[in-house]
Design an enzyme around this catalytic site. Structure first.
Site, mmCIF file in Angstrom:
data_model
loop_
_atom_site.group_PDB
_atom_site.id
_atom_site.type_symbol
_atom_site.label_atom_id
_atom_site.label_comp_id
_atom_site.label_asym_id
_atom_site.label_seq_id
_atom_site.Cartn_x
_atom_site.Cartn_y
_atom_site.Cartn_z
ATOM 1 N N ARG A 1 0.824 -1.296 -0.182
ATOM 2 C CA ARG A 1 -0.048 -0.060 -0.004
ATOM 3 C C ARG A 1 1.021 1.234 0.176
ATOM 4 N NH1 ARG A 1 -3.419 3.227 3.832
ATOM 5 N NH2 ARG A 1 -5.230 3.721 2.722
ATOM 6 N N ILE B 1 -7.144 7.780 -1.111
ATOM 7 C CA ILE B 1 -7.011 6.218 -1.182
ATOM 8 C C ILE B 1 -7.730 5.832 0.136
ATOM 9 C CG2 ILE B 1 -4.883 6.248 0.058
ATOM 10 C CD1 ILE B 1 -4.161 3.733 -1.155
ATOM 11 N N SER B 2 -8.976 4.865 -0.108
ATOM 12 C CA SER B 2 -9.655 4.559 1.010
ATOM 13 C C SER B 2 -8.852 3.630 2.214
ATOM 14 C CB SER B 2 -10.877 3.527 0.502
ATOM 15 O OG SER B 2 -11.747 4.428 -0.306
ATOM 16 N N GLN B 3 -9.623 3.588 3.319
ATOM 17 C CA GLN B 3 -8.819 2.909 4.412
ATOM 18 C C GLN B 3 -8.969 1.613 3.984
ATOM 19 O OE1 GLN B 3 -12.742 3.814 7.125
ATOM 20 N NE2 GLN B 3 -11.571 2.166 8.077
ATOM 21 N N PRO B 4 -8.009 0.688 4.433
ATOM 22 C CA PRO B 4 -7.679 -0.798 4.155
ATOM 23 C C PRO B 4 -9.004 -1.636 4.202
ATOM 24 C CG PRO B 4 -5.876 -0.086 5.078
ATOM 25 C CD PRO B 4 -6.673 1.140 5.303
#
Length: 210
Positions: free
Chosen positions: A36, A62-65
């Site tokens: 990431r 970028i979205s949270q995992p």
């Protein structure tokens, strides 16, 4: 040889994903493989495995995992799937999908983001990804591929775009956030005998699709 982020990556998988409701071992393995930190600016790399979104420029994130994992698991990806991703963004979700499926077509409306993602994905060696830049915010089609087994949308639409459900194969799955800026719902849409069935995964917050 382990990279300097490998311990953080494994901790993310164990604590943010596996201890919640991400149970598919193939999905968890994909998150172990994809770095990431490569999809984030160098100044933010120390935050790469935090359970939160990060800015990537041009008003996008970028979205949270966990959100990426939840959407990926809901898609139920398989190794023979041809997938459409709407909203390449950083390219992180694209890479996760590429680990799990046969081929990924990814559409992005911001040329600079598509080009940046392309450089990163190429550096990481992915060969089953086709990136496309949309010249028209209303055009959500990939002309060389008419139908898709799975479709995932990484930005919120005010309603489910009919041009996406038309491209969804019979028996296919679409995962999409739907709603207005202040309230959105993450939906899983499946197509059976030409009819759409919808299931909600709960509330969410994404940048607008258009």
């Amino acid at each position: 040889m382990k990279d300097k982020f490998s311990a953080q990556r494994e901790k993310m998988v164990q604590k943010q994903l596996a201890k919640r409701d991400i149970e598919d071992p193939k999905v968890l393995d994909a998150f172990r493989k994809v770095p990431r930190e490569e999809f984030i600016t160098e100044s933010k790399q120390h935050q790469a495995y935090g359970d939160h979104p990060l800015p990537i420029g041009h008003g996008q994130t970028i979205s949270q995992p966990y959100i990426v994992a939840m959407m990926t698991q809901a898609l139920e990806p398989s190794s023979h799937d041809i997938v459409l991703e709407v909203g390449t963004g950083s390219g992180y979700q694209t890479a996760i999908l590429a680990e799990l499926t046969k081929k990924v077509f990814s559409l992005e409306r911001i040329p600079e983001l598509s080009e940046q993602a392309g450089r990163i994905l190429s550096k990481l060696g992915y060969q089953n990804i086709v990136l496309k830049i949309s010249d028209d915010d209303n055009d959500l089609t990939i002309h060389e591929q008419k139908e898709f087994d799975k479709i995932i949308v990484t930005a919120a639409a005010s309603q489910i775009p009919p041009e996406l459900t038309q491209q969804l194969k019979e028996g296919g799955t679409l995962v999409i956030p739907v709603g207005e800026l202040m309230f959105q719902e993450l939906l899983v849409v499946t197509k059976h005998n030409g009819e759409l069935r919808k299931k909600s995964l709960g509330g969410c917050r994404f940048v607008p699709l258009k």
